[in-house]
Design a protein around this motif. Structure first.
Motif, PDB file in Angstrom:
ATOM      1  N   PRO A 165       0.865  -0.885   0.265  1.00 23.91           N
ATOM      2  CA  PRO A 165      -0.544  -0.071   0.130  1.00 23.91           C
ATOM      3  C   PRO A 165       0.647   1.467  -0.290  1.00 23.91           C
ATOM      4  O   PRO A 165       1.980   1.122   0.323  1.00 23.91           O
ATOM      5  N   ALA A 166       0.254   2.280   0.002  1.00 22.43           N
ATOM      6  CA  ALA A 166       0.714   3.625   0.209  1.00 22.43           C
ATOM      7  C   ALA A 166       1.495   3.968   1.761  1.00 22.43           C
ATOM      8  O   ALA A 166       0.916   3.486   2.501  1.00 22.43           O
ATOM      9  N   PRO A 167       3.162   4.430   1.411  1.00 25.72           N
ATOM     10  CA  PRO A 167       3.868   4.330   2.042  1.00 25.72           C
ATOM     11  C   PRO A 167       3.531   5.645   3.249  1.00 25.72           C
ATOM     12  O   PRO A 167       2.654   6.466   2.573  1.00 25.72           O
ATOM     13  N   ARG A 168       4.045   5.487   4.062  1.00 28.87           N
ATOM     14  CA  ARG A 168       3.948   6.470   5.288  1.00 28.87           C
ATOM     15  C   ARG A 168       5.321   7.381   5.523  1.00 28.87           C
ATOM     16  O   ARG A 168       6.492   6.470   5.316  1.00 28.87           O
ATOM     17  N   ALA A 169       5.828   8.326   5.583  1.00 30.64           N
ATOM     18  CA  ALA A 169       6.841   8.844   5.908  1.00 30.64           C
ATOM     19  C   ALA A 169       6.927   8.607   7.201  1.00 30.64           C
ATOM     20  O   ALA A 169       6.376   8.765   8.063  1.00 30.64           O
ATOM     21  N   GLY A 170       8.398   9.101   7.910  1.00 30.41           N
ATOM     22  CA  GLY A 170       8.606   9.027   8.865  1.00 30.41           C
ATOM     23  C   GLY A 170      10.101   9.829   9.066  1.00 30.41           C
ATOM     24  O   GLY A 170      10.975   9.910   7.643  1.00 30.41           O
ATOM     25  N   GLY A 171      10.458   9.392  10.243  1.00 34.94           N
ATOM     26  CA  GLY A 171      11.779  10.375  10.265  1.00 34.94           C
ATOM     27  C   GLY A 171      12.184  11.844   9.622  1.00 34.94           C
ATOM     28  O   GLY A 171      11.717  12.588   9.619  1.00 34.94           O
ATOM     29  N   ASP A 172      13.013  11.485   9.366  1.00 35.14           N
ATOM     30  CA  ASP A 172      13.102  13.312   8.599  1.00 35.14           C
ATOM     31  C   ASP A 172      12.922  13.490   7.336  1.00 35.14           C
ATOM     32  O   ASP A 172      13.523  14.316   6.085  1.00 35.14           O
ATOM     33  N   ALA A 173      11.815  12.454   6.758  1.00 36.40           N
ATOM     34  CA  ALA A 173      10.954  12.627   5.251  1.00 36.40           C
ATOM     35  C   ALA A 173       9.621  13.067   6.088  1.00 36.40           C
ATOM     36  O   ALA A 173       8.938  13.460   6.882  1.00 36.40           O
ATOM     37  N   ASN A 174       9.222  14.147   4.266  1.00 35.27           N
ATOM     38  CA  ASN A 174       8.334  14.975   4.860  1.00 35.27           C
ATOM     39  C   ASN A 174       7.060  14.099   4.286  1.00 35.27           C
ATOM     40  O   ASN A 174       5.777  14.273   3.830  1.00 35.27           O
ATOM     41  N   SER A 175       7.810  13.123   3.137  1.00 33.52           N
ATOM     42  CA  SER A 175       6.317  12.680   2.553  1.00 33.52           C
ATOM     43  C   SER A 175       7.321  11.162   1.751  1.00 33.52           C
ATOM     44  O   SER A 175       8.526  10.956   1.732  1.00 33.52           O
ATOM     45  N   ALA A 176       6.392  10.300   1.585  1.00 31.89           N
ATOM     46  CA  ALA A 176       7.205   8.933   0.872  1.00 31.89           C
ATOM     47  C   ALA A 176       6.178   8.417  -0.187  1.00 31.89           C
ATOM     48  O   ALA A 176       4.612   8.627  -0.047  1.00 31.89           O
ATOM     49  N   ARG A 177       6.840   8.051  -1.300  1.00 37.07           N
ATOM     50  CA  ARG A 177       5.656   7.374  -2.547  1.00 37.07           C
ATOM     51  C   ARG A 177       6.817   6.309  -2.570  1.00 37.07           C
ATOM     52  O   ARG A 177       7.840   6.079  -3.160  1.00 37.07           O
ATOM     53  N   TRP A 178       5.878   5.466  -3.522  1.00 36.05           N
ATOM     54  CA  TRP A 178       6.324   4.574  -4.823  1.00 36.05           C
ATOM     55  C   TRP A 178       6.336   4.797  -5.752  1.00 36.05           C
ATOM     56  O   TRP A 178       5.276   5.775  -6.387  1.00 36.05           O
ATOM     57  N   ALA A 179       7.611   4.640  -6.764  1.00 32.69           N
ATOM     58  CA  ALA A 179       7.936   5.773  -7.686  1.00 32.69           C
ATOM     59  C   ALA A 179       8.521   5.133  -8.760  1.00 32.69           C
ATOM     60  O   ALA A 179       9.389   3.762  -8.048  1.00 32.69           O
ATOM     61  N   PRO A 180       8.355   5.011 -10.058  1.00 35.40           N
ATOM     62  CA  PRO A 180       9.101   4.112 -11.086  1.00 35.40           C
ATOM     63  C   PRO A 180      10.509   4.112 -11.203  1.00 35.40           C
ATOM     64  O   PRO A 180      10.988   5.348 -10.844  1.00 35.40           O
ATOM     65  N   VAL A 181      11.544   3.187 -11.088  1.00 37.06           N
ATOM     66  CA  VAL A 181      12.271   2.992 -10.998  1.00 37.06           C
ATOM     67  C   VAL A 181      12.578   3.969 -12.460  1.00 37.06           C
ATOM     68  O   VAL A 181      14.182   4.528 -12.259  1.00 37.06           O
ATOM     69  N   ASP A 182      12.430   3.551 -13.835  1.00 40.52           N
ATOM     70  CA  ASP A 182      13.234   4.368 -14.622  1.00 40.52           C
ATOM     71  C   ASP A 182      13.009   6.019 -14.463  1.00 40.52           C
ATOM     72  O   ASP A 182      13.650   7.010 -14.917  1.00 40.52           O
ATOM     73  N   ALA A 183      11.986   6.266 -14.123  1.00 41.07           N
ATOM     74  CA  ALA A 183      12.229   7.444 -13.100  1.00 41.07           C
ATOM     75  C   ALA A 183      12.644   8.517 -12.313  1.00 41.07           C
ATOM     76  O   ALA A 183      13.182   9.737 -12.324  1.00 41.07           O
ATOM     77  N   LEU A 184      12.228   7.591 -11.859  1.00 34.90           N
ATOM     78  CA  LEU A 184      13.801   7.782 -10.434  1.00 34.90           C
ATOM     79  C   LEU A 184      15.372   7.885 -11.022  1.00 34.90           C
ATOM     80  O   LEU A 184      15.924   8.802 -10.355  1.00 34.90           O
ATOM     81  N   LEU A 185      15.014   7.484 -12.052  1.00 27.65           N
ATOM     82  CA  LEU A 185      16.778   7.039 -12.689  1.00 27.65           C
ATOM     83  C   LEU A 185      16.768   8.002 -13.531  1.00 27.65           C
ATOM     84  O   LEU A 185      17.852   7.952 -14.257  1.00 27.65           O
ATOM     85  N   ALA A 186      16.488   9.238 -13.739  1.00 21.61           N
ATOM     86  CA  ALA A 186      15.600   9.649 -15.162  1.00 21.61           C
ATOM     87  C   ALA A 186      16.564  10.710 -15.052  1.00 21.61           C
ATOM     88  O   ALA A 186      17.322  11.360 -14.258  1.00 21.61           O
ATOM     89  N   GLN A 187      17.260  11.105 -16.566  1.00 25.53           N
ATOM     90  CA  GLN A 187      18.629  11.783 -16.491  1.00 25.53           C
ATOM     91  C   GLN A 187      18.503  13.459 -16.231  1.00 25.53           C
ATOM     92  O   GLN A 187      19.106  13.709 -15.613  1.00 25.53           O
ATOM     93  N   GLY A 188      17.178  13.477 -16.407  1.00 26.94           N
ATOM     94  CA  GLY A 188      17.105  15.220 -15.895  1.00 26.94           C
ATOM     95  C   GLY A 188      16.540  15.415 -14.114  1.00 26.94           C
ATOM     96  O   GLY A 188      16.509  16.093 -13.974  1.00 26.94           O
ATOM     97  N   GLY A 189      16.451  14.188 -13.804  1.00 28.09           N
ATOM     98  CA  GLY A 189      16.274  14.007 -12.622  1.00 28.09           C
ATOM     99  C   GLY A 189      14.309  13.385 -12.327  1.00 28.09           C
ATOM    100  O   GLY A 189      14.191  13.594 -13.005  1.00 28.09           O
TER     101      GLY A 189
END
Length: 253
Positions: free
Chosen positions: A117-141
């Motif tokens: 399910p959708a993750p919950r943010a914790g610690g020093d994070a203010n939001s969390a999500r599942w993101a496609p690996v290709d998008a996370l590693l895109a050249q432009g960020g």
């Protein structure tokens, strides 16, 4: 012989970073958190944190995993549990400039889990999500819709890339692909795991023949399901084999 003087050496910290992979909507996705504090405030990063004085590395990684996902790590030599995830050490990253705060050595871990399910943010994070690996590693960020795309914080793009390649190679010769599946799954669902992780389309008939013909890979449960639509499909669970013989070779792309 002179006594050991700890003050003669510069202090440094040890962290664990997690590459948490799952398959969602037929795409390989990783857990990303948006940092709520400096350094790299507002940038997306991998989940993780500092190792506590009373923890070993595996305990710290398991703690971070349950804090970020609610998943308990399980012994990789034991069958996958319904609320468990495969967790293994990936690599160590120690570039002196990887963290602007101080000298920080990170021991990265790879976690594989069924669709979550959708993750919950914790610690020093203010939001969390599942993101496609290709998008996370895109050249432009990476950036969510409507926000500026920026590279992942720290050296997390390299860590993520290494974790993805580890997963892609390990499902060739091990039964690790079943860690992405629920306790009972169809051959079609397992095929879509391979397709998502490898980023290729596989022939359904050849795939079915290979996985059902590999000793110890899959065990029929005797049940069927119609959750994929169409005719009832046979359900399987992971077998006892940890190494596949013959291996599932990745197609050339």
């Amino acid at each position: 012989m002179s006594p050991y003087d700890p003050s003669a050496f510069p202090p440094f910290a040890v962290t664990v970073d997690l590459v948490v992979l799952t398959v969602r909507r037929h795409a390989l996705c990783a857990l990303a958190v948006r940092r709520g504090e400096s350094p790299f405030q507002g940038r997306w990063a991998l989940p993780g944190g500092f190792v506590r004085p009373d923890e070993d590395l595996s305990s710290a990684a398991a703690r971070e995993l349950i804090e970020e996902t609610g998943l308990c790590a399980h012994d990789p030599d034991s069958p996958v549990q319904a609320n468990g995830a495969h967790l293994e050490q990936l690599a160590t990253y120690g570039d002196p400039k990887r963290d602007p705060r101080m000298r920080v050595v990170s021991v990265a871990h790879l976690a594989l889990a069924p669709d979550l399910p959708a993750p919950r943010a914790g610690g020093d994070a203010n939001s969390a999500r599942w993101a496609p690996v290709d998008a996370l590693l895109a050249q432009g960020g990476y950036g969510r819709e409507g926000e500026q795309a920026t590279p992942l914080a720290f050296d997390h793009a390299q860590i993520l890339s290494d974790g993805v390649e580890r997963a892609r190679s390990k499902i060739e010769y091990s039964s690790l692909a079943t860690a992405f599946c629920p306790p009972e799954f169809t051959v079609g669902e397992l095929r879509r795991v391979y397709e998502a992780v490898w980023g290729v389309a596989l022939d359904p008939r050849n795939f079915h023949r290979k996985v059902t013909g590999t000793p110890g890979f899959l065990v029929p449960t005797g049940g069927t399901t119609t959750r994929q639509g169409g005719r009832p499909a046979q359900l399987f669970r992971a077998g006892g084999a940890t190494l596949l013989n013959p291996p599932m070779l990745r197609p050339d792309v």
